[in-house]
Design a protein around this motif. Structure first.
Motif, PDB file in Angstrom:
ATOM      1  N   THR A  22       0.836  -1.201   0.000  1.00 37.12           N
ATOM      2  CA  THR A  22       0.000   0.000   0.000  1.00 37.12           C
ATOM      3  C   THR A  22       0.872   1.253   0.000  1.00 37.12           C
ATOM      4  N   GLU A  23       1.933   1.248   0.830  1.00 35.55           N
ATOM      5  CA  GLU A  23       2.861   2.386   0.882  1.00 35.55           C
ATOM      6  C   GLU A  23       3.579   2.542  -0.464  1.00 35.55           C
ATOM      7  N   TRP A  24       3.964   1.421  -1.070  1.00 37.30           N
ATOM      8  CA  TRP A  24       4.668   1.470  -2.352  1.00 37.30           C
ATOM      9  C   TRP A  24       3.757   2.012  -3.449  1.00 37.30           C
ATOM     10  N   GLN A  25       2.467   1.665  -3.383  1.00 36.03           N
ATOM     11  CA  GLN A  25       1.517   2.188  -4.366  1.00 36.03           C
ATOM     12  C   GLN A  25       1.500   3.712  -4.295  1.00 36.03           C
ATOM     13  N   ALA A  26       1.533   4.252  -3.073  1.00 36.45           N
ATOM     14  CA  ALA A  26       1.535   5.704  -2.899  1.00 36.45           C
ATOM     15  C   ALA A  26       2.826   6.312  -3.456  1.00 36.45           C
ATOM     16  N   GLN A  27       3.872   5.503  -3.543  1.00 32.44           N
ATOM     17  CA  GLN A  27       5.166   5.973  -4.059  1.00 32.44           C
ATOM     18  C   GLN A  27       5.310   5.721  -5.564  1.00 32.44           C
ATOM     19  N   GLY A  28       4.286   5.119  -6.167  1.00 30.33           N
ATOM     20  CA  GLY A  28       4.316   4.962  -7.616  1.00 30.33           C
ATOM     21  C   GLY A  28       4.401   3.542  -8.130  1.00 30.33           C
ATOM     22  N   MET A  29       4.283   2.549  -7.264  1.00 33.82           N
ATOM     23  CA  MET A  29       4.309   1.164  -7.746  1.00 33.82           C
ATOM     24  C   MET A  29       3.129   0.958  -8.698  1.00 33.82           C
ATOM     25  N   PRO A  30       3.376   0.330  -9.853  1.00 34.14           N
ATOM     26  CA  PRO A  30       2.302   0.197 -10.851  1.00 34.14           C
ATOM     27  C   PRO A  30       1.192  -0.772 -10.419  1.00 34.14           C
ATOM     28  N   ILE A  31      -0.031  -0.355 -10.729  1.00 34.15           N
ATOM     29  CA  ILE A  31      -1.211  -1.188 -10.488  1.00 34.15           C
ATOM     30  C   ILE A  31      -1.775  -1.509 -11.865  1.00 34.15           C
ATOM     31  N   GLU A  32      -1.978  -2.771 -12.141  1.00 30.63           N
ATOM     32  CA  GLU A  32      -2.496  -3.175 -13.453  1.00 30.63           C
ATOM     33  C   GLU A  32      -3.973  -2.810 -13.568  1.00 30.63           C
ATOM     34  N   VAL A  33      -4.754  -3.181 -12.561  1.00 31.44           N
ATOM     35  CA  VAL A  33      -6.176  -2.861 -12.556  1.00 31.44           C
ATOM     36  C   VAL A  33      -6.504  -2.297 -11.187  1.00 31.44           C
ATOM     37  N   ASN A  34      -6.923  -1.045 -11.164  1.00 32.86           N
ATOM     38  CA  ASN A  34      -7.312  -0.427  -9.910  1.00 32.86           C
ATOM     39  C   ASN A  34      -8.804  -0.659  -9.747  1.00 32.86           C
ATOM     40  N   ALA A  35      -9.131  -1.614  -8.892  1.00 31.22           N
ATOM     41  CA  ALA A  35     -10.524  -2.035  -8.762  1.00 31.22           C
ATOM     42  C   ALA A  35     -11.332  -1.105  -7.871  1.00 31.22           C
ATOM     43  N   GLY A  36     -10.708  -0.150  -7.253  1.00 29.32           N
ATOM     44  CA  GLY A  36     -11.435   0.786  -6.396  1.00 29.32           C
ATOM     45  C   GLY A  36     -11.534   0.294  -4.975  1.00 29.32           C
ATOM     46  N   ARG A  37     -12.095   1.153  -4.129  1.00 29.77           N
ATOM     47  CA  ARG A  37     -12.169   0.865  -2.697  1.00 29.77           C
ATOM     48  C   ARG A  37     -13.044  -0.362  -2.455  1.00 29.77           C
ATOM     49  N   GLY A  38     -12.485  -1.287  -1.619  1.00 27.37           N
ATOM     50  CA  GLY A  38     -13.236  -2.479  -1.260  1.00 27.37           C
ATOM     51  C   GLY A  38     -13.046  -3.636  -2.218  1.00 27.37           C
ATOM     52  N   SER A  39     -12.497  -3.376  -3.374  1.00 27.22           N
ATOM     53  CA  SER A  39     -12.256  -4.446  -4.339  1.00 27.22           C
ATOM     54  C   SER A  39     -10.762  -4.719  -4.421  1.00 27.22           C
ATOM     55  N   SER A  40     -10.418  -5.869  -4.957  1.00 22.25           N
ATOM     56  CA  SER A  40      -9.032  -6.291  -5.016  1.00 22.25           C
ATOM     57  C   SER A  40      -8.347  -5.756  -6.263  1.00 22.25           C
ATOM     58  N   ASN A  41      -7.225  -5.023  -6.063  1.00 22.15           N
ATOM     59  CA  ASN A  41      -6.427  -4.551  -7.195  1.00 22.15           C
ATOM     60  C   ASN A  41      -5.694  -5.727  -7.822  1.00 22.15           C
ATOM     61  N   GLN A  42      -5.316  -5.546  -9.070  1.00 25.08           N
ATOM     62  CA  GLN A  42      -4.527  -6.541  -9.781  1.00 25.08           C
ATOM     63  C   GLN A  42      -3.171  -5.920 -10.109  1.00 25.08           C
ATOM     64  N   TYR A  43      -2.123  -6.738 -10.055  1.00 24.53           N
ATOM     65  CA  TYR A  43      -0.758  -6.268 -10.286  1.00 24.53           C
ATOM     66  C   TYR A  43      -0.094  -7.172 -11.307  1.00 24.53           C
ATOM     67  N   ASP A  44       0.683  -6.574 -12.189  1.00 21.59           N
ATOM     68  CA  ASP A  44       1.495  -7.323 -13.139  1.00 21.59           C
ATOM     69  C   ASP A  44       2.866  -7.506 -12.477  1.00 21.59           C
ATOM     70  N   THR A  45       3.230  -8.734 -12.166  1.00 21.12           N
ATOM     71  CA  THR A  45       4.472  -8.987 -11.422  1.00 21.12           C
ATOM     72  C   THR A  45       5.701  -8.451 -12.149  1.00 21.12           C
ATOM     73  N   ALA A  46       5.715  -8.535 -13.490  1.00 18.46           N
ATOM     74  CA  ALA A  46       6.869  -8.043 -14.252  1.00 18.46           C
ATOM     75  C   ALA A  46       6.995  -6.531 -14.111  1.00 18.46           C
ATOM     76  N   LEU A  47       5.889  -5.805 -14.163  1.00 17.91           N
ATOM     77  CA  LEU A  47       5.923  -4.353 -14.013  1.00 17.91           C
ATOM     78  C   LEU A  47       6.363  -3.961 -12.595  1.00 17.91           C
TER      79      LEU A  47
END
Length: 174
Positions: A22-47
């Motif tokens: 969560t802290e890394w996301q605030a620092q710019g870690m890429p999110i593949e699909v931002n599902a919004g509050r309460g839903s599960s985000n998706q991340y591309d491991t390579a990115l």
């Protein structure tokens, strides 16, 4: 393109907490699909791995105040533990002990040794020995030690293989 994973899976892959992600996301870690509050985000491991490598190359993110405080507390605890195990000493304590040892040695060399040695020599050889004959060279040595400067390159390092000035002068005359 890497594998698509949720936050819990990514935390397991990277062996970090979900809070760190969560802290890394605030620092710019890429999110593949931002599902919004309460839903599960998706991340591309390579990115994410690429982002982590670039971040490491750049020296990492700035340390947060909380992380810095945690690091300082942990360092303090490690130091206290090392002191308890007597693996480290405080420089001030070491200097105090060293000063006390030097003072005790000086007292012995200047006061006790000359008197005792003069008495012993007088008794053994039947000749009156003046304790000043012993005291004066000791005082000269102690004065030289007091003038010691570790930054002075002109002083010898005590290597017996190096000739002193009198030996070098004698060799020059030959």
């Amino acid at each position: 393109m890497g594998q698509k994973v949720n936050k819990r899976e990514l935390a397991g892959i990277l062996d970090v907490s979900e809070r760190s992600l969560t802290e890394w996301q605030a620092q710019g870690m890429p999110i593949e699909v931002n599902a919004g509050r309460g839903s599960s985000n998706q991340y591309d491991t390579a990115l994410v791995v690429t982002w982590m490598v670039e971040r490491a190359k750049a020296g990492g993110a700035k340390e947060s105040a909380r992380d810095r405080l945690d690091r300082i507390r942990a360092n303090r605890e490690e130091l206290a533990f090392a002191k308890d195990l007597e693996e480290v000493v405080v420089a001030a304590d070491l200097i105090e002990r060293f000063d006390a040892m030097i003072t005790a040695a000086k007292v012995e060399l200047l006061n006790t040794l000359p008197d005792n040695l003069a008495s012993e020599l007088s008794a053994r050889y039947g000749v009156e020995v003046d304790d000043q004959l012993i005291r004066e060279p000791i005082e000269a040595i102690l004065r030289k030690m007091a003038d010691y400067d570790p930054d002075d390159d002109a002083l010898s390092d005590g290597d017996s293989d190096e000739p002193d000035d009198s030996e070098a002068a004698a060799e020059d005359r030959d």
